[in-house]
Design an enzyme around this catalytic site. Structure first.
Site, short mmCIF file in Angstrom:
data_model
loop_
_atom_site.label_atom_id
_atom_site.label_comp_id
_atom_site.label_asym_id
_atom_site.label_seq_id
_atom_site.Cartn_x
_atom_site.Cartn_y
_atom_site.Cartn_z
N GLU A 1 3.51 40.25 94.70
CA GLU A 1 4.36 40.53 93.54
C GLU A 1 5.12 39.29 93.07
O GLU A 1 5.30 39.06 91.87
CB GLU A 1 5.37 41.64 93.87
N GLY B 1 17.92 23.05 86.44
CA GLY B 1 17.06 23.47 87.53
C GLY B 1 15.93 24.38 87.12
O GLY B 1 15.19 24.89 87.96
N GLY C 1 13.62 31.58 90.06
CA GLY C 1 14.90 31.45 90.76
C GLY C 1 14.82 32.04 92.15
O GLY C 1 14.00 32.92 92.43
N LYS D 1 -0.98 32.71 86.40
CA LYS D 1 -0.42 34.06 86.42
C LYS D 1 -1.25 35.04 85.61
O LYS D 1 -1.50 36.17 86.04
CB LYS D 1 1.02 34.02 85.91
#
Length: 427
Positions: free
Chosen positions: A126, A184, A301, A202
């Site tokens: 996932e 970032g 993240g 993806k």
């Protein structure tokens, strides 16, 4: 009963996974139906600075030994090697694998799935697509009884942030990229993001799940966003569009051939993807029975991706305890891939021409000769040094026919140059 977990990698995501596995061990164990024991964390350097939540006694550079002690191996290193070697080692030793490695799965997914099947273990991924957004689960399980016809989405938060800043704040590409790096969102080397490779990996994974075909990264046509300028952004806005890097997988209902691509696209302002801002990911899935579904959330993240990883860990542990298997790769047989030249779309073409009689007529003739129907033409009212900027919007056409039209224009001295060619998405 306890389930031994090995974590390979202790970067941003790995650190969050280790922290949550430790701090929320009781609740995660209750959900899995077994004690979840983090038995080790494989790192390349034992003396590197670590988050205070990391138990240094768990750190090791002996990956082989760590894998041999695990029931579940979490791979969060990224890249092809050595992760491919360690993932296959884990599967052969009877450990299920949880990974966020889209590059590995997009290149070697079929052999990994076959190996897992042969050793009666599972592969969960996932976290490999869209961070915390549960789109893999949606395709593998929620839509298992349906027929998916199309997937389209924003699968890379970095490029969406850059294009969003260029649109909302009129920043040039280089400045928007530098800002993404300072926050970032982008790596020091942003190539995988801005050149479209991350999104391509993806969409290959999602297309394989949706259409039950083995679609690899090499099957995806890719164009990044480096060529997008402030002028392109402004022109799109004037026409009622925004520019997004869209990943799309279509199946032709007549031939069943599949078209998989990643490219900058003009998206109409009322399209659901036009309002996706910042570093968010959004995926739209169209299916025969369920209709249109939209999945949206933080696509990157440490914490969001760790959430997806731990969801898979709980599922894998529950299967170890209670038996059963995760949904398996299902291949219906071979399916044709639509070649890049045969791919179809509406297009927006921005052209720089000399302000002389007949230039616009020549553009119309070139498009008509190639069999490309024009839906509208916009003439920039500003004429600079005898140069005019023209935007041509087409109806749906083949890439090869559009290229034929542009090749015809290339030999006309009144046509200075084609500034930009992008697909157009209306619905």
């Amino acid at each position: 009963m306890s389930v031994a977990i090995a974590l390979l990698g202790c970067g941003t995501v790995g650190t969050e996974v280790a922290r949550l596995l430790t701090q929320q061990r009781d609740i995660l164990s209750a959900r899995a139906g077994a004690e979840l024991d983090l038995v080790g964390i494989a790192v390349s350097r034992l003396d590197a600075p670590r988050h205070p939540a990391i138990d240094r006694s768990l750190l090791t550079t002996d990956v082989d030994s760590l894998i041999s002690r695990a029931d579940i191996v979490i791979e969060l290193i990224g890249g092809i090697e050595p992760p491919r070697t360690w993932v296959t080692q884990a599967l052969r030793q009877g450990a299920s694998v949880v990974t966020g490695n889209k590059a590995l799965l997009a290149a070697h997914g079929p052999e990994i799935y076959e190996l897992a099947k042969a050793h009666d273990v599972d592969v969960y991924y996932e976290a490999a697509v869209a961070g915390a957004v549960p789109v893999v689960y949606g395709l593998r399980e929620s839509l298992a009884g349906d027929t998916v016809t199309r997937i389209q989405g924003i699968l890379n938060g970095t490029t969406n942030y850059i294009l969003d800043e260029m649109t909302r704040k009129a920043l040039p590409f280089d400045q928007a990229l530098a800002q993404a790096q300072s926050l970032g969102y982008a790596e020091a080397d942003p190539s995988a993001d801005v050149d479209g490779d991350d999104a391509a990996a993806k969409i290959a994974i999602l297309a394989s799940l949706a259409f039950h075909q083995r679609i690899l990264r090499k099957d995806v046509t890719v164009q990044g966003i480096r060529s997008i300028t402030s002028d392109d952004i402004a022109a799109a806005k004037e026409l009622g569009y925004v520019i997004k890097l869209l990943a799309t997988a279509d199946r032709d209902p007549r031939t069943q051939a599949i078209d998989v691509r990643v490219c900058p696209t003009l998206v109409a302002h009322d399209h659901p993807l036009a309002g996706v801002h910042g570093s968010y990911n959004t995926v739209i899935i169209d299916s025969l029975a369920a209709g249109r579904l939209m999945f949206s959330g933080l696509g990157a993240g440490g914490a969001p991706t760790a959430s997806a990883v731990l969801s898979d860990v709980v599922a894998a542990a529950a299967k170890k305890v209670h038996g059963g298997r995760a949904p398996q790769e299902i291949i219906y047989g071979e399916s044709d891939l639509i070649s890049p030249q045969e791919s179809r779309s509406a297009f927006c073409v921005r052209i720089c021409v000399t302000d002389t009689p007949g230039a616009l007529a020549e553009i119309a003739r070139a498009f008509a000769h190639a069999g490309v129907s024009i839906s509208s033409v916009r003439h920039d009212p500003d004429t600079r040094d005898g140069i005019v900027y023209i935007t041509v919007m087409t109806h749906v056409a083949r890439v090869c026919d559009l290229q034929s039209a542009l090749a015809h224009l290339d030999v006309d001295e009144r046509i200075q140059r084609v500034l930009q060619v992008m697909r157009v998405e209306e619905e």
